[in-house]
Motif scaffolding. Structure first.
Motif, mmCIF file in Angstrom:
data_model
loop_
_atom_site.group_PDB
_atom_site.id
_atom_site.type_symbol
_atom_site.label_atom_id
_atom_site.label_comp_id
_atom_site.label_asym_id
_atom_site.label_seq_id
_atom_site.Cartn_x
_atom_site.Cartn_y
_atom_site.Cartn_z
ATOM 1 N N GLU A 16 59.912 5.985 -64.122
ATOM 2 C CA GLU A 16 58.765 6.490 -64.895
ATOM 3 C C GLU A 16 58.029 5.344 -65.585
ATOM 4 N N LEU A 17 58.784 4.422 -66.152
ATOM 5 C CA LEU A 17 58.168 3.264 -66.803
ATOM 6 C C LEU A 17 57.473 2.374 -65.777
ATOM 7 N N ASN A 18 58.083 2.229 -64.608
ATOM 8 C CA ASN A 18 57.474 1.440 -63.540
ATOM 9 C C ASN A 18 56.152 2.061 -63.098
ATOM 10 N N LYS A 19 56.087 3.381 -63.041
ATOM 11 C CA LYS A 19 54.842 4.071 -62.678
ATOM 12 C C LYS A 19 53.743 3.745 -63.689
ATOM 13 N N GLN A 20 54.093 3.739 -64.970
ATOM 14 C CA GLN A 20 53.123 3.380 -66.004
ATOM 15 C C GLN A 20 52.654 1.933 -65.820
ATOM 16 N N LEU A 21 53.572 1.042 -65.501
ATOM 17 C CA LEU A 21 53.219 -0.352 -65.262
ATOM 18 C C LEU A 21 52.238 -0.467 -64.099
ATOM 19 N N ILE A 22 52.514 0.224 -63.012
ATOM 20 C CA ILE A 22 51.643 0.205 -61.840
ATOM 21 C C ILE A 22 50.239 0.671 -62.208
ATOM 22 N N GLU A 23 50.160 1.740 -62.994
ATOM 23 C CA GLU A 23 48.858 2.258 -63.429
ATOM 24 C C GLU A 23 48.146 1.257 -64.336
ATOM 25 N N ASP A 24 48.873 0.713 -65.291
ATOM 26 C CA ASP A 24 48.256 -0.180 -66.277
ATOM 27 C C ASP A 24 47.752 -1.476 -65.670
ATOM 28 N N GLU A 25 48.456 -2.017 -64.689
ATOM 29 C CA GLU A 25 48.007 -3.276 -64.095
ATOM 30 C C GLU A 25 47.100 -3.039 -62.889
ATOM 31 N N ASN A 29 49.982 -0.346 -55.416
ATOM 32 C CA ASN A 29 51.220 0.336 -55.044
ATOM 33 C C ASN A 29 50.991 1.845 -55.124
ATOM 34 N N LYS A 30 51.205 2.536 -54.015
ATOM 35 C CA LYS A 30 50.951 3.986 -53.941
ATOM 36 C C LYS A 30 52.224 4.828 -54.020
ATOM 37 N N MET A 31 53.349 4.212 -54.389
ATOM 38 C CA MET A 31 54.613 4.955 -54.426
ATOM 39 C C MET A 31 54.574 6.070 -55.471
ATOM 40 N N ASN A 32 55.193 7.208 -55.125
ATOM 41 C CA ASN A 32 55.334 8.291 -56.093
ATOM 42 C C ASN A 32 56.619 8.064 -56.896
ATOM 43 N N LEU A 33 56.879 8.924 -57.859
ATOM 44 C CA LEU A 33 58.049 8.738 -58.724
ATOM 45 C C LEU A 33 59.362 8.733 -57.951
ATOM 46 N N TYR A 34 59.480 9.614 -56.978
ATOM 47 C CA TYR A 34 60.710 9.642 -56.187
ATOM 48 C C TYR A 34 60.910 8.309 -55.458
ATOM 49 N N GLU A 35 59.855 7.817 -54.833
ATOM 50 C CA GLU A 35 59.947 6.545 -54.105
ATOM 51 C C GLU A 35 60.259 5.388 -55.053
ATOM 52 N N LEU A 36 59.675 5.413 -56.232
ATOM 53 C CA LEU A 36 59.964 4.373 -57.227
ATOM 54 C C LEU A 36 61.412 4.443 -57.695
ATOM 55 N N GLU A 37 61.918 5.663 -57.801
ATOM 56 C CA GLU A 37 63.317 5.842 -58.202
ATOM 57 C C GLU A 37 64.259 5.272 -57.139
ATOM 58 N N VAL A 38 63.974 5.548 -55.878
ATOM 59 C CA VAL A 38 64.791 5.026 -54.779
ATOM 60 C C VAL A 38 64.736 3.500 -54.779
ATOM 61 N N ARG A 39 63.538 2.955 -54.962
ATOM 62 C CA ARG A 39 63.388 1.496 -54.970
ATOM 63 C C ARG A 39 64.119 0.883 -56.158
ATOM 64 N N MET A 40 64.005 1.502 -57.322
ATOM 65 C CA MET A 40 64.677 0.981 -58.512
ATOM 66 C C MET A 40 66.196 0.997 -58.317
ATOM 67 N N ARG A 41 66.707 2.057 -57.749
ATOM 68 C CA ARG A 41 68.146 2.132 -57.470
ATOM 69 C C ARG A 41 68.554 0.964 -56.574
ATOM 70 N N SER A 42 67.767 0.701 -55.552
ATOM 71 C CA SER A 42 68.055 -0.400 -54.642
ATOM 72 C C SER A 42 68.043 -1.744 -55.377
ATOM 73 N N ARG A 81 52.445 1.985 -74.012
ATOM 74 C CA ARG A 81 51.073 1.898 -74.546
ATOM 75 C C ARG A 81 51.023 2.066 -76.062
ATOM 76 N N ALA A 82 51.773 2.999 -76.601
ATOM 77 C CA ALA A 82 51.721 3.281 -78.043
ATOM 78 C C ALA A 82 52.240 2.123 -78.894
ATOM 79 N N TYR A 83 52.969 1.195 -78.292
ATOM 80 C CA TYR A 83 53.574 0.098 -79.050
ATOM 81 C C TYR A 83 52.865 -1.239 -78.843
ATOM 82 N N ARG A 84 51.821 -1.243 -78.055
ATOM 83 C CA ARG A 84 51.111 -2.497 -77.778
ATOM 84 C C ARG A 84 50.261 -2.921 -78.973
ATOM 85 N N ARG A 85 49.948 -4.204 -78.981
ATOM 86 C CA ARG A 85 49.111 -4.827 -80.022
ATOM 87 C C ARG A 85 49.819 -4.898 -81.376
#
Length: 136
Positions: A16-25, A29-42, A81-85
């Protein structure tokens, strides 16, 4: 702020945090949450360690580090996002360096991510190369 090493049980939240990073930068990367979870596990089952940055028992960010290269490679880094700056990012980098017991770390920043580039420069990182891609 404290740093906490993640386990395989943290894969869902890390994705979930990785998805936010992908959006913010604005990554392509078009991976969905499930795909990101599989990749993170790897990642965690192979060469990487992940760390949460926490404030008052709240997860405010994370880092994903390849620990089997020299220098170590910081693949992902995010402060929510809420903790930046509020200097949490710089404090998190300092905590991470202490935790890893290193004073050298490699990163990549997407060329259009000017905010990210400025942050890393403010942390003392210097540009050493340019990674390029041909895409037709």
């Amino acid at each position: 702020m404290i740093i906490k090493k993640c386990t395989i049980k943290d894969v869902k939240r890390l994705a979930e945090l990785n998805k936010q990073l992908i959006e913010d930068e604005k990554s392509d990367n078009k991976m969905n949450l499930y795909e990101l979870e599989v990749r993170m596990r790897s990642f965690l089952e192979q060469d990487y360690c992940a760390y949460y940055f926490m404030e008052d028992a709240n997860i405010i960010g994370y880092a994903l580090v390849n620990i089997n290269v020299d220098p170590l490679y910081l693949r992902q880094f995010l402060i929510e996002r809420a903790y930046r700056r509020n200097h949490y990012g710089k404090r998190a980098v300092d905590l991470l360096l202490q935790e890893l017991k290193v004073d050298s770390l490699d990163i990549e920043v997407l060329s259009w991510n000017e905010v990210g580039m400025k942050f890393w420069e403010d942390c003392g990182f210097i540009e050493r190369s340019r990674y390029m891609r041909l895409s037709k």
